[in-house]
Scaffold this motif. Structure first.
Motif, PDB file in Angstrom:
ATOM      1  N   SER A   1       0.832  -1.205   0.000  1.00 43.49           N
ATOM      2  CA  SER A   1       0.000   0.000   0.000  1.00 43.49           C
ATOM      3  C   SER A   1       0.860   1.246   0.000  1.00 43.49           C
ATOM      4  N   LEU A   2       0.617   2.128  -0.978  1.00 42.01           N
ATOM      5  CA  LEU A   2       1.382   3.372  -1.080  1.00 42.01           C
ATOM      6  C   LEU A   2       0.823   4.373  -0.088  1.00 42.01           C
ATOM      7  N   LEU A   3       1.666   4.707   0.882  1.00 46.06           N
ATOM      8  CA  LEU A   3       1.201   5.542   1.990  1.00 46.06           C
ATOM      9  C   LEU A   3       1.909   6.891   1.956  1.00 46.06           C
ATOM     10  N   SER A   4       1.161   7.939   1.633  1.00 45.35           N
ATOM     11  CA  SER A   4       1.711   9.289   1.689  1.00 45.35           C
ATOM     12  C   SER A   4       1.357   9.832   3.065  1.00 45.35           C
ATOM     13  N   GLY A   5       1.594  11.079   3.299  1.00 45.79           N
ATOM     14  CA  GLY A   5       1.172  11.632   4.591  1.00 45.79           C
ATOM     15  C   GLY A   5      -0.217  12.235   4.516  1.00 45.79           C
TER      16      GLY A   5
ATOM     17  N   ILE B   1      -4.541  12.512   3.486  1.00 47.94           N
ATOM     18  CA  ILE B   1      -5.766  11.976   4.093  1.00 47.94           C
ATOM     19  C   ILE B   1      -6.174  10.663   3.424  1.00 47.94           C
ATOM     20  N   ASP B   2      -5.949  10.565   2.117  1.00 51.53           N
ATOM     21  CA  ASP B   2      -6.549   9.466   1.355  1.00 51.53           C
ATOM     22  C   ASP B   2      -5.884   8.105   1.573  1.00 51.53           C
ATOM     23  N   SER B   3      -4.551   8.072   1.469  1.00 50.95           N
ATOM     24  CA  SER B   3      -3.919   6.747   1.455  1.00 50.95           C
ATOM     25  C   SER B   3      -4.041   5.971   2.779  1.00 50.95           C
TER      26      SER B   3
ATOM     27  N   ALA C   1       7.406   6.901 -12.013  1.00 56.22           N
ATOM     28  CA  ALA C   1       8.581   6.369 -11.301  1.00 56.22           C
ATOM     29  C   ALA C   1       8.132   5.675 -10.015  1.00 56.22           C
ATOM     30  N   MET C   2       7.180   6.291  -9.327  1.00 57.14           N
ATOM     31  CA  MET C   2       6.672   5.668  -8.091  1.00 57.14           C
ATOM     32  C   MET C   2       6.118   4.282  -8.388  1.00 57.14           C
ATOM     33  N   MET C   3       5.354   4.181  -9.465  1.00 54.51           N
ATOM     34  CA  MET C   3       4.734   2.889  -9.778  1.00 54.51           C
ATOM     35  C   MET C   3       5.782   1.858 -10.168  1.00 54.51           C
TER      36      MET C   3
ATOM     37  N   ILE D   1      -1.672  -0.965  -3.894  1.00 49.85           N
ATOM     38  CA  ILE D   1      -2.864  -0.189  -3.509  1.00 49.85           C
ATOM     39  C   ILE D   1      -2.476   1.276  -3.428  1.00 49.85           C
ATOM     40  N   ASN D   2      -3.302   2.158  -3.960  1.00 47.74           N
ATOM     41  CA  ASN D   2      -3.066   3.573  -3.693  1.00 47.74           C
ATOM     42  C   ASN D   2      -4.377   4.291  -3.394  1.00 47.74           C
ATOM     43  N   GLY D   3      -4.248   5.554  -3.018  1.00 44.62           N
ATOM     44  CA  GLY D   3      -5.426   6.310  -2.574  1.00 44.62           C
ATOM     45  C   GLY D   3      -5.962   7.221  -3.659  1.00 44.62           C
ATOM     46  N   GLU D   4      -5.756   6.862  -4.924  1.00 48.57           N
ATOM     47  CA  GLU D   4      -6.248   7.725  -5.997  1.00 48.57           C
ATOM     48  C   GLU D   4      -7.771   7.742  -6.036  1.00 48.57           C
TER      49      GLU D   4
ATOM     50  N   GLN E   1      -9.775  13.934  -8.672  1.00 45.85           N
ATOM     51  CA  GLN E   1      -9.514  14.805  -7.527  1.00 45.85           C
ATOM     52  C   GLN E   1      -8.453  15.864  -7.815  1.00 45.85           C
ATOM     53  N   VAL E   2      -7.363  15.468  -8.453  1.00 48.24           N
ATOM     54  CA  VAL E   2      -6.295  16.416  -8.808  1.00 48.24           C
ATOM     55  C   VAL E   2      -5.771  16.051 -10.209  1.00 48.24           C
ATOM     56  N   ALA E   3      -4.844  16.869 -10.722  1.00 48.69           N
ATOM     57  CA  ALA E   3      -4.347  16.673 -12.090  1.00 48.69           C
ATOM     58  C   ALA E   3      -3.826  15.256 -12.326  1.00 48.69           C
ATOM     59  N   SER E   4      -3.201  14.674 -11.300  1.00 51.05           N
ATOM     60  CA  SER E   4      -2.601  13.357 -11.509  1.00 51.05           C
ATOM     61  C   SER E   4      -3.651  12.251 -11.420  1.00 51.05           C
ATOM     62  N   GLN E   5      -4.890  12.610 -11.209  1.00 53.29           N
ATOM     63  CA  GLN E   5      -5.912  11.578 -11.042  1.00 53.29           C
ATOM     64  C   GLN E   5      -7.038  11.691 -12.068  1.00 53.29           C
TER      65      GLN E   5
HETATM   66  P1  ATP Z   1      -3.156  11.261  -0.290  1.00 51.20           P
HETATM   67  O1  ATP Z   1      -4.123  12.046   0.532  1.00 51.20           O
HETATM   68  O2  ATP Z   1      -3.198   9.796  -0.018  1.00 51.20           O
HETATM   69  O3  ATP Z   1      -1.773  11.843  -0.244  1.00 51.20           O
HETATM   70  P2  ATP Z   1      -3.761  12.728  -2.629  1.00 51.20           P
HETATM   71  O4  ATP Z   1      -5.167  13.020  -2.870  1.00 51.20           O
HETATM   72  O5  ATP Z   1      -2.929  13.784  -2.023  1.00 51.20           O
HETATM   73  O6  ATP Z   1      -3.661  11.400  -1.774  1.00 51.20           O
HETATM   74  P3  ATP Z   1      -1.748  12.255  -4.614  1.00 51.20           P
HETATM   75  O7  ATP Z   1      -0.793  13.050  -3.835  1.00 51.20           O
HETATM   76  O8  ATP Z   1      -1.912  12.503  -6.043  1.00 51.20           O
HETATM   77  O9  ATP Z   1      -3.208  12.298  -4.024  1.00 51.20           O
HETATM   78  O10 ATP Z   1      -1.410  10.741  -4.427  1.00 51.20           O
HETATM   79  C1  ATP Z   1      -2.220   9.719  -4.916  1.00 51.20           C
HETATM   80  C2  ATP Z   1      -1.794   8.424  -4.241  1.00 51.20           C
HETATM   81  O11 ATP Z   1      -0.432   8.141  -4.560  1.00 51.20           O
HETATM   82  C3  ATP Z   1      -1.817   8.513  -2.728  1.00 51.20           C
HETATM   83  O12 ATP Z   1      -3.086   8.265  -2.206  1.00 51.20           O
HETATM   84  C4  ATP Z   1      -0.813   7.489  -2.331  1.00 51.20           C
HETATM   85  O13 ATP Z   1      -1.369   6.188  -2.389  1.00 51.20           O
HETATM   86  C5  ATP Z   1       0.222   7.633  -3.423  1.00 51.20           C
HETATM   87  N1  ATP Z   1       1.278   8.568  -2.982  1.00 51.20           N
HETATM   88  C6  ATP Z   1       1.385   9.894  -3.182  1.00 51.20           C
HETATM   89  N2  ATP Z   1       2.492  10.397  -2.610  1.00 51.20           N
HETATM   90  C7  ATP Z   1       3.123   9.339  -2.027  1.00 51.20           C
HETATM   91  C8  ATP Z   1       4.327   9.181  -1.257  1.00 51.20           C
HETATM   92  N3  ATP Z   1       5.116  10.205  -0.978  1.00 51.20           N
HETATM   93  N4  ATP Z   1       4.631   7.951  -0.846  1.00 51.20           N
HETATM   94  C9  ATP Z   1       3.827   6.885  -1.107  1.00 51.20           C
HETATM   95  N5  ATP Z   1       2.710   6.982  -1.807  1.00 51.20           N
HETATM   96  C10 ATP Z   1       2.352   8.184  -2.270  1.00 51.20           C
END
Ligand code: ATP
Ligand code: MG
Length: 386
Positions: A178-182, A184-186, A263-265, A281-284, A288-292
């Motif tokens: 699971s891709l975990l950013s900081g 809300i979504d992931s 690159a992340m993928m 798994i990711n939180g897309e 929601q934003v340009a990358s999604q």
């Molecule tokens: P999130 O609230 O989870 O950060 P987001 O709406 O800000 O999501 P993005 O920043 O575009 O959306 O990221 C989409 C998804 O890519 C994230 O939900 C997460 O799963 C993954 N992701 C983004 N940044 C990181 C990171 N630094 N490390 C790991 N995964 C990431």
């Protein structure tokens, strides 16, 4: 008479021949959750029963068990023998003092000297004797007292039933990354896939010094909060700075985000395979934003060769995601203001309709691109969340 907690499981019932596999996993997860708490957990009569604990630990035991996926509901109960005097004592101890009630009695052992109806009548009478303000109402009671007699030594008496987390036991669906950013979504997407039975490893991309030590600690904190759902896990932290700097140096600015996500993928798929994970798994969340956007997700997804990518939030509104993040306790940490690597070198107008061909053309301009990806995978740090 002793206090116990009865645990019921849900969807596992559907699993036919695999049932023992699911039950064993659930049992293991329950034991892991109660590790260090003085109590006994036994599997009896198609349910789990936790007993022999200090009453002052009961609230903690219940709070812990309510986060175990695969459990459907639980009840605080009194356990007695099948003797009617014992059962009556328990019923009087837990029943309301006033209002309408009914008794629902069942009897598994048909050799006992009473039928369920006789038992209910007898115990109901004893309750009315003790609390004259009570009133029997079979059709719309305010409270139901359940009496579940299993054998001559065992009956459970209870009146409450608290919902648990539902889902499937963690581990029953295999392993995922699971891709975990900081953000809300992931954390929410991580929670949702753990709920469907995946044993998760988490992956974070960290771009020090563009993103701070605090940003990294925030993700570790999120993983720790999620642990109550995921069980013990590992957080893989990939140093992402060089990859991002190289993309920034060579690529068209409006393709920065697209290339970063590709690159992340690429890295995620490598890490997943190295660690035996069968999906990413990711939180897309669509749009929601340009990358999604659909185009962005297509271009990002296209670098993945073999594994499915699950996006459990794809159809959610942001407010729905926020609601879940509050419920699971990650929201307050997620909104701490530390930047994520996706905000580093942010272009003024990111491409919302990127193409695969142009993404590849940009990647071909990056010196040592493949080596940089290799290095990021090799230099990952693993934080054990136990
Ligand atoms: P999130 O609230 O989870 O950060 P987001 O709406 O800000 O999501 P993005 O920043 O575009 O959306 O990221 C989409 C998804 O890519 C994230 O939900 C997460 O799963 C993954 N992701 C983004 N940044 C990181 C990171 N630094 N490390 C790991 N995964 C990431
Ligand atoms: Mg983000």
């Amino acid at each position: 008479m002793d206090r116990v907690v009865i645990l019921r499981y849900g969807e596992i019932h559907l699993k036919g021949k695999n049932r023992a596999f699911f039950e064993n996993l659930l049992k293991r997860n329950i034991l892991e959750k109660l590790h260090g708490v003085g109590c006994r957990t036994e599997f009896a009569y198609g349910r789990y029963v936790v007993s022999d604990y200090d009453p002052s630990d009961e609230a903690d035991i219940i709070a812990k068990l309510r986060t175990v996926f695969g459990l459907f509901s639980l009840s605080r109960a009194l356990r007695t023998t099948a003797d009617t005097d014992d059962i009556a004592e328990a019923a009087v101890a837990i029943c309301p003092k006033t209002g309408k009630f009914r008794i629902t009695a069942s009897r598994a052992d048909k050799t006992l000297p009473y039928t369920s109806v006789m038992l209910a009548t007898e115990i109901g009478g004893r309750m009315l004797e003790r609390y004259p303000a009570l009133e029997v109402d079979l059709h719309s009671p305010d409270a139901i007292v359940y009496i579940d007699v299993r054998d001559k030594n065992t009956a459970y008496v209870f009146s409450d039933s608290l919902p648990c987390a539902g889902g499937m036991p963690v581990g029953s669906a295999g392993k995922g990354l699971s891709l975990l950013s900081g953000g809300i979504d992931s954390p929410v997407s991580t929670y949702m896939m753990a709920k469907r039975g995946l044993k998760l490893t988490e992956l974070h991309f960290w771009s020090y010094p563009y993103t701070s030590i605090e940003a990294k600690n925030k993700v570790i904190e999120l993983a720790r909060i999620l642990r109550k759902f995921t069980g013990s896990t590992e957080l893989v932290i990939v140093p992402f700075t060089k990859v991002q700097e190289a993309i920034h140096k060579y690529a068209e600015p409006n393709y920065m985000i697209t290339l970063v996500r590709r690159a992340m993928m690429r890295i995620a798929e490598r890490v997943a395979k190295n660690r035996g994970c069968g999906c990413i798994i990711n939180g897309e969340d669509l749009g929601q934003v340009a990358s999604q956007t659909l185009e962005s997700i297509t271009v990002t997804n296209s670098v993945i060769r073999d594994l499915p990518v699950f996006r459990p939030l794809i159809g959610f509104d942001k407010n729905e995601i926020i609601e879940i993040s509050k419920k699971i306790g990650t929201y307050e940490t997620s909104i701490k203001p530390y930047e994520d690597c996706c905000t580093v070198f942010l272009p003024e107008s990111p491409a919302t309709k990127p193409t695969i061909r142009r993404s590849e053309a940009n990647e071909n301009k990056i010196e040592n691109y493949a080596e940089l990806i290799d290095e990021a995978v090799d230099d990952a740090e693993v934080v054990v969340i136990s």
